[in-house]
Design a protein around this motif. Structure first.
Motif, PDB file in Angstrom:
ATOM      1  N   SER A 115       0.691  -1.105   0.072  1.00 17.29           N
ATOM      2  CA  SER A 115       0.125   0.027   0.060  1.00 17.29           C
ATOM      3  C   SER A 115       0.773   1.261  -0.040  1.00 17.29           C
ATOM      4  O   SER A 115       2.192   1.038   0.083  1.00 17.29           O
ATOM      5  CB  SER A 115      -0.934  -0.038   1.392  1.00 17.29           C
TER       6      SER A 115
ATOM      7  N   GLN B  26       1.190   3.328   2.455  1.00 20.76           N
ATOM      8  CA  GLN B  26       1.899   3.442   3.608  1.00 20.76           C
ATOM      9  C   GLN B  26       2.951   2.323   3.906  1.00 20.76           C
ATOM     10  O   GLN B  26       4.163   2.836   4.184  1.00 20.76           O
ATOM     11  CB  GLN B  26       0.913   2.833   4.823  1.00 20.76           C
TER      12      GLN B  26
ATOM     13  N   TYR C 297      -4.777  -4.957  -6.326  1.00 21.56           N
ATOM     14  CA  TYR C 297      -4.061  -4.235  -5.184  1.00 21.56           C
ATOM     15  C   TYR C 297      -3.409  -5.282  -4.147  1.00 21.56           C
ATOM     16  O   TYR C 297      -4.042  -6.100  -3.782  1.00 21.56           O
ATOM     17  CB  TYR C 297      -4.831  -3.045  -4.804  1.00 21.56           C
ATOM     18  N   LEU C 298      -2.390  -4.896  -3.444  1.00 24.11           N
ATOM     19  CA  LEU C 298      -1.724  -5.322  -2.253  1.00 24.11           C
ATOM     20  C   LEU C 298      -1.714  -7.182  -2.667  1.00 24.11           C
ATOM     21  O   LEU C 298      -2.423  -7.694  -1.773  1.00 24.11           O
ATOM     22  CB  LEU C 298      -2.839  -5.050  -1.066  1.00 24.11           C
TER      23      LEU C 298
END
Length: 218
Positions: free
Chosen positions: A94, A96, A182-183
């Motif tokens: 992500s 982060q 994603y991820l």
């Protein structure tokens, strides 16, 4: 267990020379890998070493400090030959994780699915390691030795990634296949770098990741 924070490179190397210690930069691989097991050994935090962070141009090419984050790489002013590395950086977890995770941490974790490895292989990247006894530089392909295995000695610290100047007019790209958008951990990934010369592709470099114990240049 002690949490040690180095503020100079000499201090970090002296700590490493004194005995076993786990090196922590972003910690985005190291801490999840612990699972429910308690942390029993000493940790060495290297995030406060300014000489380990940043992207700079040198006489021979480019230097990326070991503690440079993926967000730093995304934002760096780099030629088109680094577009594949930037695309890989955007695929690391992500936002982060990209803000905390570091390029050297991705290499030292030595996962077959490490997103940064294939584009770095196409860039002919080299790894700089330092210890209290001196330093050495070796190709990334030699540094990575197997699943979770590298050529880093216990008393060594990865301090930088060196990339020779790419050919003029070269471009690169990166794509990965995963179970979702994603991820995701890669099922397979491909990085390509090529020079465009008189309307033709030359100096073509292709690297594949997540398809073998160590990513491979084809």
């Amino acid at each position: 267990m002690s949490y040690l924070t180095a503020t100079t490179l000499d201090q970090a190397l002296t700590t490493l020379a004194a005995g076993p210690v786990s090196i922590i930069a972003g910690g985005t691989d190291w801490f999840p890998a612990r699972g429910d097991r308690p942390v029993t050994g000493d940790l060495l935090d290297i995030t406060r070493l300014p000489e380990l962070r940043g992207v700079s141009q040198t006489d021979q090419g480019w230097r990326i400090g070991a503690a440079t984050t993926w967000t730093d790489i995304i934002r760096a002013d780099l030629p088109a030959a680094f577009d594949g590395l930037k695309l890989a950086a955007r695929e690391v977890g992500s936002i982060q994780i990209q803000n905390a995770g570091t390029i050297a941490g991705n290499l030292c974790n030595a996962s077959p699915a490490a997103d940064g490895v294939p584009p770095l292989l196409t860039l002919n990247a080299e790894v700089e390691l330092c210890s209290a006894n001196g330093s050495r530089v070796l190709p990334l392909s030699q540094f990575l030795q197997g699943v979770r295995q590298t050529d880093r000695a216990q008393n060594e610290l990865v301090t930088a990634i060196h990339i020779p100047a790419p050919p003029a007019d070269s471009h690169s790209s990166f794509v990965k296949l995963g179970a979702r958008k994603y991820l995701v951990i890669s099922i397979c990934m491909v990085a390509v770098l090529a020079k465009i010369e008189s309307g033709r592709l030359t100096d073509i470099r292709i690297a594949i990741g997540a398809a073998s114990p160590v990513a491979q240049r084809l």
